[in-house]
Write a protein that holds these residues in place. Structure first.
Motif, PDB file in Angstrom:
ATOM      1  N   ARG A 159       0.844  -1.186   0.000  1.00 31.72           N
ATOM      2  CA  ARG A 159       0.000   0.000   0.000  1.00 31.72           C
ATOM      3  C   ARG A 159       0.887   1.246   0.000  1.00 31.72           C
ATOM      4  O   ARG A 159       1.917   1.287   0.661  1.00 31.72           O
ATOM      5  CB  ARG A 159      -0.926  -0.007   1.216  1.00 31.72           C
ATOM      6  N   ASN A 160       0.458   2.237  -0.758  1.00 32.62           N
ATOM      7  CA  ASN A 160       1.196   3.500  -0.898  1.00 32.62           C
ATOM      8  C   ASN A 160       2.530   3.323  -1.613  1.00 32.62           C
ATOM      9  O   ASN A 160       3.390   4.207  -1.545  1.00 32.62           O
ATOM     10  CB  ASN A 160       1.437   4.152   0.478  1.00 32.62           C
ATOM     11  N   GLN A 199      -6.562  -1.490  -1.469  1.00 33.76           N
ATOM     12  CA  GLN A 199      -5.829  -0.238  -1.245  1.00 33.76           C
ATOM     13  C   GLN A 199      -4.493  -0.190  -1.982  1.00 33.76           C
ATOM     14  O   GLN A 199      -3.569   0.497  -1.563  1.00 33.76           O
ATOM     15  CB  GLN A 199      -5.622  -0.005   0.265  1.00 33.76           C
ATOM     16  N   ILE A 200      -4.398  -0.951  -3.072  1.00 33.87           N
ATOM     17  CA  ILE A 200      -3.272  -0.791  -3.988  1.00 33.87           C
ATOM     18  C   ILE A 200      -3.768   0.150  -5.078  1.00 33.87           C
ATOM     19  O   ILE A 200      -4.261  -0.267  -6.118  1.00 33.87           O
ATOM     20  CB  ILE A 200      -2.826  -2.142  -4.594  1.00 33.87           C
TER      21      ILE A 200
END
Length: 276
Positions: A159-160, A199-200
């Motif tokens: 993620r992020n 949340q990718i």
């Protein structure tokens, strides 16, 4: 006459002394030069395979003829795969400092393999995963790979992290419109939705495809793309622009109100003409 004989004797003695001390150095230097010219690629392959085995506890093979050894720059690149998963081809960069520094995207490709397999129809796509250029040497490289049956365990680590998903496929270009083409685009859309759900949502999916005009030529050029991708010595192989085109899907750009059909129609005119 005696003076001439003495001079010759001194010259011979000096030559012998020079050979005794210098010849070993010449032989050593020559052998090292020979090794650098002819055996450096084999040596780099062996060292990389040993490094990977020590790091991950499994065996790897560096793909033959993919080693690019630049001794003068202190740098080499290559491609490898784990022996239990030959289709998982990844990149290795090696910096030759006081000790070798390795950078590779094995964990990234191994982690996302099951994810992409769950969405993309087997045999119709080839893919690899990389970090976007600005983050190519991100600390995410140090994420450990732990074999697990649940691929979702990997997702929180990414993620992020701006990632680059490279997806290669081909299309039916005869007898359009073709439902198989539409289904392929839906597969890409499902991948985007799956990544966003977990949340990718940073990075890009780049879809590469041939520009051939018949179904047979499409498949042929697709196979050529994959062979080049897997075996070229360059990390991010430049594709022939007269043979291949691409369409990039920004993960941030998609939401519930934007379909992939709308996106392709607005942003990827060549793909739109081929698919629809």
């Amino acid at each position: 006459m005696k003076v001439k004989t003495l001079s010759v004797g001194i010259a011979v003695a000096c030559l012998v002394i020079v050979l005794i001390f210098v010849l070993p150095l010449l032989l050593l230097g020559g052998s090292q030069m020979f090794e650098n010219l002819f055996y450096s690629e084999q040596k780099e392959s062996r060292l990389a395979e040993k490094h990977l085995m020590n790091k991950y506890g499994e065996t790897f093979t560096v793909k033959k003829d993919t080693v690019l050894f630049k001794q003068t720059l202190g740098f080499s690149t290559m491609k490898a795969y784990p022996n239990d998963s030959p289709d998982t081809v990844f990149n290795i960069d090696v910096y030759h400092k006081k000790s070798k520094v390795y950078h590779e995207n094995y964990v990234l490709n191994r982690s996302f393999g099951p994810i992409l397999d769950s969405v993309l129809t087997t045999g119709l796509y080839y893919y690899d995963v990389d970090y976007e250029d600005a983050n190519y040497y991100s600390e995410v490289y140090e994420i450990p790979y732990i074999k697990t049956s649940d691929w979702q365990n990997y997702l929180p680590d990414y993620r992020n992290e701006p990632l680059q998903f490279n997806v290669f496929t081909y299309w039916k270009v005869e007898n359009k419109p073709n439902s198989e083409n539409v289904e392929k685009l839906r597969n890409i859309e499902s991948l985007i939705q799956l990544l966003n759900k977990n949340q990718i949502d940073e990075g890009t999916i780049t879809l590469y495809f041939p520009l051939a005009l018949t179904d047979e030529a499409q498949v042929k050029e697709y196979n050529n793309m994959i062979e080049m991708r897997e075996n070229d010595k360059i990390r991010d192989t430049p594709l022939r622009r007269d043979k291949v085109d691409e369409c990039s899907f920004s993960l941030e750009a998609f939401n519930e109100n934007l379909t992939i059909t709308d996106y392709v129609a607005a942003e990827c005119s060549t793909l739109s003409e081929i698919v629809f």
